[in-house]
Design a protein around this motif. Structure first.
Motif, PDB file in Angstrom:
ATOM      1  N   GLU A  59       0.829  -1.206   0.000  1.00 43.54           N
ATOM      2  CA  GLU A  59       0.000   0.000   0.000  1.00 43.54           C
ATOM      3  C   GLU A  59       0.864   1.257   0.000  1.00 43.54           C
ATOM      4  O   GLU A  59       0.535   2.244  -0.676  1.00 43.54           O
ATOM      5  N   LEU A  60       1.957   1.242   0.733  1.00 45.21           N
ATOM      6  CA  LEU A  60       2.890   2.375   0.668  1.00 45.21           C
ATOM      7  C   LEU A  60       3.427   2.544  -0.750  1.00 45.21           C
ATOM      8  O   LEU A  60       3.579   3.667  -1.232  1.00 45.21           O
ATOM      9  N   SER A  61       3.732   1.440  -1.404  1.00 45.96           N
ATOM     10  CA  SER A  61       4.220   1.499  -2.778  1.00 45.96           C
ATOM     11  C   SER A  61       3.208   2.196  -3.678  1.00 45.96           C
ATOM     12  O   SER A  61       3.576   3.025  -4.515  1.00 45.96           O
ATOM     13  N   ARG A  62       1.942   1.874  -3.483  1.00 48.16           N
ATOM     14  CA  ARG A  62       0.894   2.497  -4.295  1.00 48.16           C
ATOM     15  C   ARG A  62       0.752   3.977  -3.965  1.00 48.16           C
ATOM     16  O   ARG A  62       0.705   4.825  -4.867  1.00 48.16           O
ATOM     17  N   LEU A  63       0.691   4.296  -2.680  1.00 50.98           N
ATOM     18  CA  LEU A  63       0.463   5.681  -2.274  1.00 50.98           C
ATOM     19  C   LEU A  63       1.629   6.599  -2.638  1.00 50.98           C
ATOM     20  O   LEU A  63       1.420   7.767  -2.976  1.00 50.98           O
ATOM     21  N   MET A  64       2.848   6.071  -2.567  1.00 48.21           N
ATOM     22  CA  MET A  64       4.036   6.897  -2.773  1.00 48.21           C
ATOM     23  C   MET A  64       4.634   6.733  -4.165  1.00 48.21           C
ATOM     24  O   MET A  64       5.638   7.351  -4.478  1.00 48.21           O
ATOM     25  N   ASP A  65       4.016   5.905  -4.989  1.00 47.05           N
ATOM     26  CA  ASP A  65       4.525   5.576  -6.321  1.00 47.05           C
ATOM     27  C   ASP A  65       5.987   5.142  -6.237  1.00 47.05           C
ATOM     28  O   ASP A  65       6.855   5.620  -6.977  1.00 47.05           O
ATOM     29  N   ALA A  66       6.239   4.217  -5.320  1.00 46.50           N
ATOM     30  CA  ALA A  66       7.608   3.766  -5.048  1.00 46.50           C
ATOM     31  C   ALA A  66       7.750   2.282  -5.368  1.00 46.50           C
ATOM     32  O   ALA A  66       6.861   1.485  -5.058  1.00 46.50           O
ATOM     33  N   PRO A  67       8.860   1.886  -5.960  1.00 43.38           N
ATOM     34  CA  PRO A  67       9.104   0.454  -6.133  1.00 43.38           C
ATOM     35  C   PRO A  67       9.353  -0.212  -4.787  1.00 43.38           C
ATOM     36  O   PRO A  67       9.815   0.433  -3.839  1.00 43.38           O
ATOM     37  N   ALA A  68       9.040  -1.486  -4.724  1.00 49.90           N
ATOM     38  CA  ALA A  68       9.231  -2.235  -3.482  1.00 49.90           C
ATOM     39  C   ALA A  68       9.753  -3.619  -3.807  1.00 49.90           C
ATOM     40  O   ALA A  68       9.337  -4.238  -4.786  1.00 49.90           O
ATOM     41  N   VAL A  69      10.657  -4.110  -2.966  1.00 50.14           N
ATOM     42  CA  VAL A  69      11.164  -5.478  -3.068  1.00 50.14           C
ATOM     43  C   VAL A  69      10.720  -6.227  -1.818  1.00 50.14           C
ATOM     44  O   VAL A  69      11.008  -5.794  -0.698  1.00 50.14           O
ATOM     45  N   LEU A  70      10.006  -7.329  -2.034  1.00 46.08           N
ATOM     46  CA  LEU A  70       9.492  -8.135  -0.936  1.00 46.08           C
ATOM     47  C   LEU A  70      10.074  -9.539  -1.039  1.00 46.08           C
ATOM     48  O   LEU A  70      10.107 -10.127  -2.130  1.00 46.08           O
ATOM     49  N   SER A  71      10.507 -10.078   0.081  1.00 43.10           N
ATOM     50  CA  SER A  71      11.004 -11.457   0.087  1.00 43.10           C
ATOM     51  C   SER A  71       9.861 -12.421  -0.194  1.00 43.10           C
ATOM     52  O   SER A  71       8.684 -12.113   0.042  1.00 43.10           O
ATOM     53  N   ASN A  72      10.207 -13.610  -0.682  1.00 46.07           N
ATOM     54  CA  ASN A  72       9.216 -14.635  -0.973  1.00 46.07           C
ATOM     55  C   ASN A  72       9.618 -15.966  -0.336  1.00 46.07           C
ATOM     56  O   ASN A  72       9.417 -17.026  -0.912  1.00 46.07           O
ATOM     57  N   PHE A  73      10.226 -15.882   0.846  1.00 47.35           N
ATOM     58  CA  PHE A  73      10.597 -17.071   1.598  1.00 47.35           C
ATOM     59  C   PHE A  73      10.654 -16.706   3.078  1.00 47.35           C
ATOM     60  O   PHE A  73      10.894 -15.554   3.434  1.00 47.35           O
ATOM     61  N   SER A  74      10.414 -17.673   3.913  1.00 47.69           N
ATOM     62  CA  SER A  74      10.405 -17.442   5.350  1.00 47.69           C
ATOM     63  C   SER A  74      11.788 -17.087   5.877  1.00 47.69           C
ATOM     64  O   SER A  74      12.800 -17.611   5.413  1.00 47.69           O
ATOM     65  N   ARG A  75      11.812 -16.258   6.879  1.00 49.81           N
ATOM     66  CA  ARG A  75      13.066 -15.931   7.562  1.00 49.81           C
ATOM     67  C   ARG A  75      13.689 -17.160   8.192  1.00 49.81           C
ATOM     68  O   ARG A  75      14.889 -17.169   8.488  1.00 49.81           O
ATOM     69  N   LEU A  76      12.882 -18.225   8.431  1.00 51.58           N
ATOM     70  CA  LEU A  76      13.414 -19.459   8.996  1.00 51.58           C
ATOM     71  C   LEU A  76      14.140 -20.300   7.946  1.00 51.58           C
ATOM     72  O   LEU A  76      14.951 -21.161   8.298  1.00 51.58           O
ATOM     73  N   VAL A  77      13.851 -20.061   6.675  1.00 47.41           N
ATOM     74  CA  VAL A  77      14.605 -20.731   5.609  1.00 47.41           C
ATOM     75  C   VAL A  77      16.032 -20.195   5.614  1.00 47.41           C
ATOM     76  O   VAL A  77      17.013 -20.941   5.639  1.00 47.41           O
ATOM     77  N   ILE A  78      16.143 -18.900   5.575  1.00 45.41           N
ATOM     78  CA  ILE A  78      17.393 -18.168   5.782  1.00 45.41           C
ATOM     79  C   ILE A  78      16.993 -16.702   5.889  1.00 45.41           C
ATOM     80  O   ILE A  78      16.092 -16.246   5.179  1.00 45.41           O
ATOM     81  N   ASP A  79      17.619 -15.976   6.794  1.00 50.33           N
ATOM     82  CA  ASP A  79      17.137 -14.632   7.097  1.00 50.33           C
ATOM     83  C   ASP A  79      17.820 -13.601   6.204  1.00 50.33           C
ATOM     84  O   ASP A  79      19.026 -13.356   6.336  1.00 50.33           O
ATOM     85  N   PRO A  80      17.045 -12.949   5.311  1.00 53.03           N
ATOM     86  CA  PRO A  80      17.658 -11.959   4.423  1.00 53.03           C
ATOM     87  C   PRO A  80      18.106 -10.697   5.147  1.00 53.03           C
ATOM     88  O   PRO A  80      18.877  -9.915   4.595  1.00 53.03           O
ATOM     89  N   ASN A  81      17.638 -10.507   6.379  1.00 57.93           N
ATOM     90  CA  ASN A  81      18.060  -9.337   7.133  1.00 57.93           C
ATOM     91  C   ASN A  81      19.217  -9.659   8.075  1.00 57.93           C
ATOM     92  O   ASN A  81      19.314  -9.138   9.181  1.00 57.93           O
ATOM     93  N   ARG A  82      20.098 -10.529   7.631  1.00 54.70           N
ATOM     94  CA  ARG A  82      21.307 -10.866   8.369  1.00 54.70           C
ATOM     95  C   ARG A  82      22.473 -10.938   7.388  1.00 54.70           C
ATOM     96  O   ARG A  82      22.293 -11.327   6.226  1.00 54.70           O
ATOM     97  N   GLY A  83      23.657 -10.585   7.866  1.00 48.76           N
ATOM     98  CA  GLY A  83      24.845 -10.757   7.061  1.00 48.76           C
ATOM     99  C   GLY A  83      25.147 -12.230   6.883  1.00 48.76           C
ATOM    100  O   GLY A  83      24.694 -13.086   7.668  1.00 48.76           O
ATOM    101  N   GLU A  84      25.921 -12.549   5.864  1.00 50.10           N
ATOM    102  CA  GLU A  84      26.189 -13.948   5.546  1.00 50.10           C
ATOM    103  C   GLU A  84      26.978 -14.665   6.637  1.00 50.10           C
ATOM    104  O   GLU A  84      26.948 -15.898   6.709  1.00 50.10           O
ATOM    105  N   ASP A  85      27.678 -13.924   7.482  1.00 44.47           N
ATOM    106  CA  ASP A  85      28.446 -14.558   8.547  1.00 44.47           C
ATOM    107  C   ASP A  85      27.774 -14.425   9.915  1.00 44.47           C
ATOM    108  O   ASP A  85      28.357 -14.765  10.944  1.00 44.47           O
ATOM    109  N   ASP A  86      26.523 -13.958   9.923  1.00 44.22           N
ATOM    110  CA  ASP A  86      25.803 -13.776  11.183  1.00 44.22           C
ATOM    111  C   ASP A  86      25.375 -15.139  11.736  1.00 44.22           C
ATOM    112  O   ASP A  86      24.829 -15.969  11.006  1.00 44.22           O
ATOM    113  N   PRO A  87      25.603 -15.407  13.025  1.00 46.50           N
ATOM    114  CA  PRO A  87      25.225 -16.707  13.596  1.00 46.50           C
ATOM    115  C   PRO A  87      23.722 -16.952  13.619  1.00 46.50           C
ATOM    116  O   PRO A  87      23.287 -18.109  13.764  1.00 46.50           O
TER     117      PRO A  87
END
Length: 249
Positions: A59-87
């Motif tokens: 909805e923010l993307s629509r209201l602000m005419d902004a592109p958005a990137v959304l993940s399509n996998f669970s954070r339990l599969v692997i967390d995209p908001n962590r560095g590759e060396d994060d435990p």
């Protein structure tokens, strides 16, 4: 691969804003078996995703005419908001719940999931940003009202930051001006997490950015998600104007 590890919404949006939603989905891809051995109730919890954030981001993307990137996998599969060396990149225990599908995941499995999901997601973000002039990043997250065995979290909206507060500070000020929002300043988490999404795509390159945490009980319906997006959009716009005024002196 069964499905792409990310969605891009409104890729041709004309605004400077670029929206990110790292934990948009609780999907477990076929490549990981389609399940991690958890119940549907556990997969619906905050341990598997950030409930409500996909709707707010779209909805923010629509209201602000902004592109958005959304993940399509669970954070339990692997967390995209962590560095590759994060435990905590590949969690085996989260908020008191053992993750059966990750219990025996070794270095090879970690590397496989990085290649299949984590790196393509970040490559999509990098590519989108590279094709825009002076992009401003906003990352949308949500948090549970209470972790197991912990005190309730009273904040309704949190703004997280590290050392670059150019956009965070004016956003916090505008949120507080609303008068009826309990604002968390670097709550319920610290915004300093080396290697995370904002460190990689905003702090490193020096881009204006903000990370917003919404308490997930406040965005549990489509109506609530739309309402919060409508509330956040003008505050983000005002905060960016203040940040640009401060920068230009």
């Amino acid at each position: 691969m069964s499905l792409a590890p990310y969605h891009i919404v409104n890729p041709e949006g004309t605004a400077r804003w670029v929206l990110l939603c790292d934990h948009a989905s609780n999907r477990v891809p076929e490549e990981v078996g389609g399940t991690l051995g958890l119940s549907q109730a556990d997969m619906a919890r905050h341990i598997a995703w950030d409930p409500g954030t996909a709707g707010v981001t779209r909805e923010l993307s629509r209201l602000m005419d902004a592109p958005a990137v959304l993940s399509n996998f669970s954070r339990l599969v692997i967390d995209p908001n962590r560095g590759e060396d994060d435990p905590t990149l590949l969690m085996k225990l989260y908020d008191g719940t053992i993750i059966p599908g990750n219990r025996h995941a070794d270095a090879a499995e970690r590397a496989r999931r990085l290649a299949l999901f984590h790196r393509p997601y970040h490559a999509a973000v990098t590519d989108l940003l590279s094709r825009r002039t002076a992009p401003v990043l906003v990352s949308i997250h949500s948090f549970t009202p209470q972790l197991r065995g912990r005190e309730p979290r009273p904040w309704e909206v949190g703004v997280l930051f590290s050392h670059d507060r150019r956009l965070s500070d004016p956003l916090i000020a505008w949120l507080k001006k609303e008068g009826d929002i309990f604002v968390g300043v670097n709550e319920p988490y610290s915004g300093h997490l080396p290697g995370d999404t904002m460190d990689r795509h905003a702090l490193g390159p020096g881009r204006l950015h903000a990370l917003i945490e919404l308490r997930n009980d406040l965005i549990s319906t489509e109506e609530a998600q739309s309402r919060w997006a409508a509330r956040l959009a003008p505050l983000l716009t005002a905060a960016l104007e203040d940040a640009e005024i401060a920068r230009n002196g």
